[in-house]
Design a protein around this motif. Structure first.
Motif: not given
Lengths: 285, 285
Positions: B78-101
Motif C-alpha cells: 500500500e505504501i508503494l502504491d501511494a508514493i511518487s516515482d521519486d520517493t525512497l522507502v526504507i524499512d528497518a525490520g529485523s526480518t528481511k525475507e518475507s518483506i522482500c518477498m
C-alpha cells in the motif's frame, strides 16, 4: 585496620584491597597467591605492599580470601590454624554451604565470617581490579551468629566503609537463590556463545551483525572457567534444578513456535516483561 | 533531504527522526502511527513536526518504516502504491525475507530499500528515542541491486550522515544469521527471566542477590512482545534451528554436571571464552 592479607589477588581480592586502601589510612596490604605472576603484577601496580605466605598469618589483623571455591574449602582450615586469636577471616566465595561446612567444628570458627559480595565483572586478574567494584553493592553474610561479636563489628565497619549493603542469609538458602540469579545466567551465556560459535565460522559476519543486545547476553561467556568450574561443582544440585527448569521453559517456547501458537509466544513474553521492574529495583537500590 | 515520513514513531523510528534532524537543515518530519498516543507524544517532544496519513505519501521524499514486521508485510504494498516515482522507502525490520518477498513484483520495487539497522535498546515508544542510537552501528542492506541507483545513493548518503556502516547481504542469509546473533538472545533472555520469576516469589530477595551479570543476561526480557512476536513468526524456521542447538548445548552441559564430568564442564567454558575476542571486535569496530 592496620594490616590486611589478601589471599588471591585477582579481580575480587585486588578490588577489595584497592577499596580498603582508599578507606583506611596507613594500611599495609600483604598479598598471597599461588600464581607468582599475579602476585608480582599486584605488587607492581600497588595493589599490595608486599608478598607474603600462609606462615605469616599469625600477624594478620584481617584476612580476605578470594580464590576459587574449591581452593577455599581446601585452604580455609589451614588458614584458621595459622591465624591469631584476634584475626578476622572473610571469604568471598560464590557458594557458601561447603565452605561453612568444612570449618563448622574448627576451634577458630568464630574468627571466620562467610560472605558473598555480589560484585564482579567478566574480567579477571589483578589488572581487572578497581576500587569502586563494591560501591553500592550487596554483601550476603551467612551464619553471622557463628562469628565472634567483636569480629562481626569489625567486618561490618569494613564493608560499610567500602560502600556495601549487608543482607543476612543461611548458606543453604544462599546457594539455592544464587543458582537462579547468578550461576544459571553464566551457563545460559556460555551456551549461547557456544551455539553461535559452532554455527558461524566466519567471525567477520558475527562482528557485523551482533548488536548490543547480543553483547549483553553473552558478556558472561568471557568469565573465567577456573573460577566457575568449582562453583558449578559445589552448587551442583541447585544448579541442575535451575537448568532443568530453564531447559523446560525453552522447550515449551519452542513447542509453541512449532505449533504456530504465537498468541502463547506473546503471552510468555508479556508475563516476563515484569522483570523490568525488578531490574529497575536493582538499579535504584 | 527536505522531508521525511516516519511510519511508526517508536524507539527505532523516533531515533531515526532525531538523527536525521540533526543531520539535515530545514528538514520537515511527518509522523504516521496507528497509536494516537505515540503520535501525540512524538509531536509534543519535537520528534515530528506534524502528523500525517498514508494518503499524504505522494509528497514524500523519504519514507522510513519502523513498525512490527507483520505490519510492514501488510502495509508495504500500500505504501508503494501511494508514493511518487521519486520517493525512497526504507524499512528497518529485523526480518528481511518475507518483506522482500511481498513486494518482489511490485511496480515500485525499485523505490524500496530493505534495511536492518542493528541498533536498539530494550525500551520502546517515542520517549525512548535518542539521536545517537545509530551512531557507529551496522546497517544491513538486502537486495541492494533491486533498488534504483539514484535512490541507493540517497539512502547511503543518509545512513552515512547519521553515522552508520553498511553491510550487504541477501535476505535469506540475513534471516539465518540474525536468528543466532539477535533472535536467540532475546528468547534466551525471556526464558531466563521467566525461570527466575517462577521460582522466586519474594522479589525482594531477587533485588538483593542479583548482580550486574544477571541484569546483563535478562536485560532483553524487557523488550516489547508486540515487536518480537511477529519477528519470531516470520523467522520461525531459522529460530527453531538455533533454539534446538541451544537446548542441545544446555542439555549436554547439564549431563556433564550430572555425571560429575567437571573437566568437560571446564572445557565447554574454555572453548567459549574466545567469544571475548569476538565481542571486543564489536566494540572496536
Amino acid at each position: 585496620m592496620k594490616n590486611l592479607y589478601i589471599i588471591g589477588v585477582g579481580l575480587i581480592g585486588g578490588s577489595f584491597a584497592k577499596a580498603a586502601r582508599a578507606s583506611f589510612a596507613n594500611l599495609r596490604i600483604i598479598g598471597i597467591d599461588s600464581n607468582p605472576e599475579h602476585l608480582k603484577k599486584a605488587e607492581e601496580i600497588g595493589i599490595i605492599d608486599h608478598q607474603g605466605g600462609l606462615n605469616d598469618l599469625s600477624n594478620a589483623e584481617v584476612v580476605f580470601i578470594a580464590i576459587p571455591v574449591d581452593a577455599t574449602v581446601k585452604l580455609l582450615p589451614e588458614i584458621l590454624d595459622a591465624i591469631s586469636d584476634d584475626t578476622l577471616v572473610i571469604d568471598a566465595g560464590s557458594t557458601k554451604e561447603s565452605i561453612c561446612m568444612v570449618i563448622k567444628n574448627h576451634q577458630r570458627r568464630r574468627n571466620f565470617l562467610a560472605a558473598h559480595p555480589i560484585a564482579g565483572t567478566e574480567f579477571s586478574g589483578p589488572e581487572a581490579a578497581n576500587s569502586d567494584l563494591y560501591q553500592g553493592k550487596t554483601n550476603i553474610i551467612c551464619e553471622v551468629e557463628a562469628t565472634a561479636f567483636k569480629l562481626q563489628e569489625k567486618a561490618l565497619d569494613l564493608f560499610s566503609r567500602i560502600g556495601m549493603r549487608i543482607r543476612y542469609m543461611n548458606p543453604k538458602a544462599h546457594d539455592k537463590h544464587i543458582a537462579y540469579v547468578s550461576h544459571l545466567s553464566h551457563i545460559s551465556s556460555f551456551m549461547l556463545g557456544k551455539t553461535l560459535m559452532e554455527k558461524e565460522k566466519n567471525e567477520r559476519d558475527i562482528f557485523d551483525m551482533a548488536g548490543s543486545g547480543f553483547e549483553s547476553t553473552v558478556r558472561l561467556a568471557k568469565s573465567s572457567p577456573e573460577m566457575w568450574t568449582p562453583i558449578f561443582k559445589q552448587n551442583k544440585e541447585n544448579i541442575l534444578e535451575t537448568l532443568e527448569e530453564y531447559i523446560a521453559n525453552l522447550t515449551r517456547f519452542k513447542q509453541f513456535m512449532e505449533n504456530d501458537e504465537f498468541e502463547q509466544v506473546y503471552q510468555e513474553m508479556t508475563g516476563t516483561n515484569r522483570i523490568g521492574k525488578i531490574l529497575n529495583g536493582i538499579q535504584i537500590n
